[in-house]
Design an enzyme around this catalytic site. Structure first.
Site, PDB file in Angstrom:
ATOM      1  N   GLU A   1       0.848  -1.192   0.000  1.00  0.00           N
ATOM      2  CA  GLU A   1       0.000   0.000   0.000  1.00  0.00           C
ATOM      3  C   GLU A   1       0.884   1.243   0.000  1.00  0.00           C
ATOM      4  O   GLU A   1       1.900   1.285   0.705  1.00  0.00           O
ATOM      5  CB  GLU A   1      -0.908   0.021   1.240  1.00  0.00           C
ATOM      6  CG  GLU A   1      -1.853  -1.162   1.354  1.00  0.00           C
ATOM      7  CD  GLU A   1      -2.959  -1.150   0.323  1.00  0.00           C
ATOM      8  OE1 GLU A   1      -3.133  -0.120  -0.360  1.00  0.00           O
ATOM      9  OE2 GLU A   1      -3.646  -2.181   0.181  1.00  0.00           O
TER      10      GLU A   1
ATOM     11  N   HIS B   1      -6.105 -11.926   4.985  1.00  0.00           N
ATOM     12  CA  HIS B   1      -6.112 -11.693   3.544  1.00  0.00           C
ATOM     13  C   HIS B   1      -5.046 -12.499   2.793  1.00  0.00           C
ATOM     14  O   HIS B   1      -5.336 -13.149   1.784  1.00  0.00           O
ATOM     15  CB  HIS B   1      -5.871 -10.210   3.250  1.00  0.00           C
ATOM     16  CG  HIS B   1      -6.961  -9.305   3.720  1.00  0.00           C
ATOM     17  ND1 HIS B   1      -8.253  -9.723   3.944  1.00  0.00           N
ATOM     18  CD2 HIS B   1      -6.954  -7.972   3.993  1.00  0.00           C
ATOM     19  CE1 HIS B   1      -8.990  -8.697   4.331  1.00  0.00           C
ATOM     20  NE2 HIS B   1      -8.226  -7.635   4.377  1.00  0.00           N
TER      21      HIS B   1
END
Length: 472
Positions: free
Chosen positions: A224, A248
């Site tokens: 990110e 995830h």
């Protein structure tokens, strides 16, 4: 490649639906949940009689005040041709305060709406709250009778370690049967992750080489560019490893590595995921890298001496014939130089070749793209090889695709639970993470906008294929 269906098959009935959303003024609800519900509503994929009762410890004001917040949350998702759609959607939304200590007002609001909708009303209770608050809210739900006939949806992470996950699962089981417990990890519902599973299992040319004989390593990378975006309280308590790796990234690992489900039954896919996790070695702190971006300690709400990791990279080994000897690397972090979510498969060099290793890269973002490095002879040139790239951007039919959280809600309403985790999966993943949680590596500082801390790249071992499976 044949893409998977865009969404779960809808139910044939149009029974009314009441969604009770705990944590309705939080970051996840604003950024993801309300836009997903609006996406379904705008496409006509929700029943005509549909309502949301948002809930939280602190009131946002009147129902009209809360509806204005909802309108702001979904405005960017609205079709520009219908500017009034967000306001019409928000008319279905109300708010009622509730806490672990007192849920009487919320219970009264739910009873009133259920009475208005009639006996066929389906109720979803969605807990978008931190793991530390989930137990208190579930006990309140039980005391107030809110779980009666309802489906309970719990946002990841379920618990914070093995013990808390087991306790939460036991509490859930005391409230509703397992078939009405939906543990949410939206990566399971992402169309790109679903496409990855289809790519590697539905194409014979790739399925035949999807093993340790042909593959040296697999990287699952979810970087990110953004920092913590004002979520210091959550990050300080949870950290990137606990938030992302046993959830995830491990679900993306399952799509990449589990055995093909034996049937299209949702239970077959869940069983295949669990079997893979049972064959996965517990994560080794010595093969784990933590990092913290420079300036993190200056963020509001962060301790001046915080050791919380904003970056985590974990080497994973799977002990089964298909994957023995293959290195999987799960990598994620904040304030990095990329936001390209991607799975990269590095194949083994061809015997007698020039030693180069071709790669297959599959995007894990909103829509999948597939890039395959191919070794080719260049016509008319000196003997040698070049890289060719097969691109597929975006997947056919992606214009009709749904976002991950819209898929979560649609699967919940359709009764297809393949994109939800089971109690056994959750507890096994916390078992895999336990050694790192007990003995975490120090967080190495890294500059914002960089690739993060260096992650050692070991030599690629020879494929460890059992003698009975060898063909040479």
């Amino acid at each position: 490649m044949t893409p998977p269906p865009a969404a779960a098959a809808p139910r044939t009935d149009d029974a009314p639906v009441l969604l009770v959303l705990f944590g309705a003024t939080g970051d996840l609800a604003r950024r993801m949940l309300f836009p997903a519900l609006f996406e379904l509503w705008e496409r006509g994929l929700l029943p005509d009689r549909f309502a949301v009762i948002g809930s939280g410890r602190h009131s946002p004001g009147t129902d009209e005040d809360f509806r204005r917040q909802v309108v702001e949350a979904v405005a960017d998702s609205a079709d520009g041709a219908d500017r009034g759609a967000p306001e019409r959607f928000a008319e279905q939304v109300g708010f009622s305060t509730a806490s672990a200590e007192d849920g009487s007002g919320l219970a009264a609001a739910v009873r009133e709406r259920r009475t208005r909708f009639g006996a066929g009303c389906r109720v979803l209770l969605y807990l978008s709250v931190p793991p530390g608050r989930a137990e208190g809210m579930l006990r309140m739900i039980g005391r107030e009778g809110l779980a009666e006939g309802a489906t309970v949806m719990v946002e990841k992470p379920v618990g914070e370690d093995v013990d808390t996950a087991r306790a939460l699962n036991a509490l859930l089981a005391s409230l509703v049967p397992e078939e009405r417990i939906l543990r949410v990890d939206h990566f399971l519902a992402k169309e790109s992750v679903r496409a990855l599973l289809a790519l590697r299992t539905a194409n014979p040319w790739l399925a035949a080489s999807w093993d340790a004989r042909h593959i040296a390593s697999v990287l699952i990378d979810v970087p990110e560019r953004i920092g913590i975006e004002g979520r210091a309280s959550f990050m300080e308590h949870t950290g990137t490893f606990r938030d992302m790796v046993p959830t995830h990234l491990c679900q993306a690992l399952a799509a990449a590595a589990m055995e093909p489900p034996r049937s299209d039954d949702p239970g077959a896919e869940r069983a295949a995921r669990l079997r893979l996790f049972e064959q996965t070695r517990p994560f080794d702190p010595a093969r784990t890298v933590f990092g913290q971006y420079e300036g993190y300690r200056d963020e509001d709400g962060v301790a001046a001496d915080s050791a919380t990791e904003t970056f985590a990279a974990v080497e994973v080994r799977i002990d089964n014939p298909r994957w023995r000897g293959v290195r999987f690397l799960l990598r994620t972090g904040k304030a990095l130089d990329s936001a390209d979510h991607r799975l990269t498969v590095r194949f083994r060099p061809v015997p007698g070749g020039d030693g180069t290793a071709p790669e297959l890269a599959v995007g894990l973002g909103a829509a999948a793209d597939v890039r395959l490095g191919v070794r080719l002879n260049r016509p008319g040139a000196r003997p040698g090889t070049v890289d060719g790239v097969l691109g597929l951007e975006p997947l056919p039919g992606s214009g009709d695709s749904l976002g991950a959280y819209a898929q979560v809600f649609r699967h919940a309403l359709s009764g297809d639970h393949r994109v939800f985790t089971t109690a056994a999966e959750v507890e096994r993943l916390w078992e895999l993470a336990a050694r790192v949680l007990a003995d975490p590596p120090p967080a190495t500082p890294y500059p914002q906008g960089s690739a993060g801390p260096e992650v050692p790249e070991p030599e690629v071992p020879e494929a460890e294929v059992p003698e009975a499976d060898r063909t040479d």
